[in-house]
Design a protein around this motif. Sequence first.
Motif, PDB file in Angstrom:
ATOM      1  N   ILE A  29       0.836  -1.207   0.000  1.00 41.66           N
ATOM      2  CA  ILE A  29       0.000   0.000   0.000  1.00 41.66           C
ATOM      3  C   ILE A  29       0.866   1.250   0.000  1.00 41.66           C
ATOM      4  O   ILE A  29       0.616   2.194  -0.755  1.00 41.66           O
ATOM      5  CB  ILE A  29      -0.972  -0.020   1.196  1.00 41.66           C
ATOM      6  CG1 ILE A  29      -2.011  -1.124   1.005  1.00 41.66           C
ATOM      7  CG2 ILE A  29      -1.643   1.330   1.387  1.00 41.66           C
ATOM      8  CD1 ILE A  29      -2.820  -1.445   2.241  1.00 41.66           C
ATOM      9  N   TYR A  30       1.891   1.261   0.840  1.00 40.68           N
ATOM     10  CA  TYR A  30       2.810   2.395   0.921  1.00 40.68           C
ATOM     11  C   TYR A  30       3.492   2.624  -0.426  1.00 40.68           C
ATOM     12  O   TYR A  30       3.576   3.761  -0.903  1.00 40.68           O
ATOM     13  CB  TYR A  30       3.844   2.106   2.012  1.00 40.68           C
ATOM     14  CG  TYR A  30       4.699   3.264   2.442  1.00 40.68           C
ATOM     15  CD1 TYR A  30       4.182   4.287   3.221  1.00 40.68           C
ATOM     16  CD2 TYR A  30       6.048   3.315   2.100  1.00 40.68           C
ATOM     17  CE1 TYR A  30       4.974   5.335   3.648  1.00 40.68           C
ATOM     18  CE2 TYR A  30       6.848   4.361   2.518  1.00 40.68           C
ATOM     19  CZ  TYR A  30       6.305   5.370   3.289  1.00 40.68           C
ATOM     20  OH  TYR A  30       7.097   6.401   3.699  1.00 40.68           O
ATOM     21  N   PHE A  31       3.951   1.558  -1.063  1.00 39.89           N
ATOM     22  CA  PHE A  31       4.606   1.657  -2.365  1.00 39.89           C
ATOM     23  C   PHE A  31       3.648   2.228  -3.418  1.00 39.89           C
ATOM     24  O   PHE A  31       3.965   3.210  -4.089  1.00 39.89           O
ATOM     25  CB  PHE A  31       5.127   0.291  -2.813  1.00 39.89           C
ATOM     26  CG  PHE A  31       5.554   0.253  -4.247  1.00 39.89           C
ATOM     27  CD1 PHE A  31       6.750   0.824  -4.642  1.00 39.89           C
ATOM     28  CD2 PHE A  31       4.754  -0.332  -5.213  1.00 39.89           C
ATOM     29  CE1 PHE A  31       7.150   0.815  -5.970  1.00 39.89           C
ATOM     30  CE2 PHE A  31       5.141  -0.361  -6.539  1.00 39.89           C
ATOM     31  CZ  PHE A  31       6.338   0.215  -6.918  1.00 39.89           C
ATOM     32  N   PHE A  32       2.473   1.617  -3.543  1.00 40.11           N
ATOM     33  CA  PHE A  32       1.552   2.056  -4.587  1.00 40.11           C
ATOM     34  C   PHE A  32       1.019   3.464  -4.347  1.00 40.11           C
ATOM     35  O   PHE A  32       0.799   4.221  -5.291  1.00 40.11           O
ATOM     36  CB  PHE A  32       0.407   1.049  -4.772  1.00 40.11           C
ATOM     37  CG  PHE A  32       0.844  -0.178  -5.521  1.00 40.11           C
ATOM     38  CD1 PHE A  32       1.260  -0.093  -6.835  1.00 40.11           C
ATOM     39  CD2 PHE A  32       0.865  -1.399  -4.892  1.00 40.11           C
ATOM     40  CE1 PHE A  32       1.693  -1.208  -7.532  1.00 40.11           C
ATOM     41  CE2 PHE A  32       1.284  -2.530  -5.573  1.00 40.11           C
ATOM     42  CZ  PHE A  32       1.695  -2.439  -6.891  1.00 40.11           C
ATOM     43  N   TYR A  33       0.839   3.849  -3.087  1.00 43.37           N
ATOM     44  CA  TYR A  33       0.392   5.208  -2.791  1.00 43.37           C
ATOM     45  C   TYR A  33       1.416   6.235  -3.275  1.00 43.37           C
ATOM     46  O   TYR A  33       1.047   7.211  -3.940  1.00 43.37           O
ATOM     47  CB  TYR A  33       0.142   5.378  -1.284  1.00 43.37           C
ATOM     48  CG  TYR A  33      -0.169   6.800  -0.910  1.00 43.37           C
ATOM     49  CD1 TYR A  33      -1.422   7.346  -1.154  1.00 43.37           C
ATOM     50  CD2 TYR A  33       0.794   7.612  -0.321  1.00 43.37           C
ATOM     51  CE1 TYR A  33      -1.707   8.662  -0.814  1.00 43.37           C
ATOM     52  CE2 TYR A  33       0.519   8.924   0.019  1.00 43.37           C
ATOM     53  CZ  TYR A  33      -0.729   9.447  -0.232  1.00 43.37           C
ATOM     54  OH  TYR A  33      -1.006  10.745   0.090  1.00 43.37           O
ATOM     55  N   TYR A  34       2.685   6.031  -2.951  1.00 42.94           N
ATOM     56  CA  TYR A  34       3.698   7.013  -3.338  1.00 42.94           C
ATOM     57  C   TYR A  34       4.036   6.961  -4.828  1.00 42.94           C
ATOM     58  O   TYR A  34       4.401   7.984  -5.406  1.00 42.94           O
ATOM     59  CB  TYR A  34       4.949   6.894  -2.466  1.00 42.94           C
ATOM     60  CG  TYR A  34       4.764   7.662  -1.186  1.00 42.94           C
ATOM     61  CD1 TYR A  34       4.813   9.047  -1.160  1.00 42.94           C
ATOM     62  CD2 TYR A  34       4.475   7.004   0.001  1.00 42.94           C
ATOM     63  CE1 TYR A  34       4.604   9.759  -0.005  1.00 42.94           C
ATOM     64  CE2 TYR A  34       4.259   7.710   1.172  1.00 42.94           C
ATOM     65  CZ  TYR A  34       4.321   9.089   1.155  1.00 42.94           C
ATOM     66  OH  TYR A  34       4.095   9.789   2.300  1.00 42.94           O
ATOM     67  N   PHE A  56       9.978   2.723  -2.276  1.00 43.72           N
ATOM     68  CA  PHE A  56      10.552   1.755  -3.209  1.00 43.72           C
ATOM     69  C   PHE A  56      11.300   0.651  -2.472  1.00 43.72           C
ATOM     70  O   PHE A  56      11.355  -0.485  -2.926  1.00 43.72           O
ATOM     71  CB  PHE A  56      11.436   2.462  -4.225  1.00 43.72           C
ATOM     72  CG  PHE A  56      10.642   3.417  -5.068  1.00 43.72           C
ATOM     73  CD1 PHE A  56       9.802   2.947  -6.059  1.00 43.72           C
ATOM     74  CD2 PHE A  56      10.689   4.774  -4.835  1.00 43.72           C
ATOM     75  CE1 PHE A  56       9.030   3.805  -6.816  1.00 43.72           C
ATOM     76  CE2 PHE A  56       9.920   5.653  -5.588  1.00 43.72           C
ATOM     77  CZ  PHE A  56       9.089   5.166  -6.581  1.00 43.72           C
ATOM     78  N   TYR A  57      11.852   0.972  -1.302  1.00 45.10           N
ATOM     79  CA  TYR A  57      12.440  -0.070  -0.461  1.00 45.10           C
ATOM     80  C   TYR A  57      11.338  -1.014   0.028  1.00 45.10           C
ATOM     81  O   TYR A  57      11.540  -2.218   0.150  1.00 45.10           O
ATOM     82  CB  TYR A  57      13.167   0.526   0.749  1.00 45.10           C
ATOM     83  CG  TYR A  57      14.470   1.211   0.416  1.00 45.10           C
ATOM     84  CD1 TYR A  57      15.534   0.502  -0.122  1.00 45.10           C
ATOM     85  CD2 TYR A  57      14.643   2.567   0.658  1.00 45.10           C
ATOM     86  CE1 TYR A  57      16.730   1.125  -0.419  1.00 45.10           C
ATOM     87  CE2 TYR A  57      15.840   3.204   0.363  1.00 45.10           C
ATOM     88  CZ  TYR A  57      16.877   2.474  -0.176  1.00 45.10           C
ATOM     89  OH  TYR A  57      18.062   3.089  -0.477  1.00 45.10           O
TER      90      TYR A  57
END
Length: 179
Positions: A29-34, A56-57
């Motif tokens: 979720i964090y990846f796709f949000y940013y 990305f990490y």
Amino acid sequence: MQQNEDTLKTWQFVIWWLVIFALTAFGLIYFFYYVYQLLQGLVISAADITVNKGAFYCLGGAFLGGILLYFGVNKLRGKEVSKAQNTWASRAFWVALGLTILLPQLIHYPTASYLQAQGYNECELQSRQWLHDKVMVYTNTPEHCIELARADCAESPERQKCRLLPQFSANGLTIGSDP
């Protein structure tokens, strides 16, 4: 059947599986949000664009979590790990590790170069870094950078960056305002 004292009980295993699931879901979720925020800012040429290397990490970490979840489901179902699955997992591990190490750099440097070529500059007042996790905010004008920092300082004047702005004094009041 006696259980080895080094193995987890089923409820303990399920708890660990749920923790890994939650961390994996958070990473995705964090990846796709940013990524969405970055792409949206690039497409509409926003006044400020954020590049979050930590997101990305998280993709590589989520990929590793997915591997653990797959094997966790097999463990809960009582299935043994085959040689082919073990080989697949080893390869997937190296791909995930490569994603974790390389993807943030592969996104950061070309994006920064592109944004600078488009007239954006990194806003040091809004950017931050902790170890390898770096969040870079690029603005199209220096004035917009200061506006963003002022807005943050109006909400939380105790922040360290607020001391760098001339209109905020050490006690958080703006210069020239009534005490």
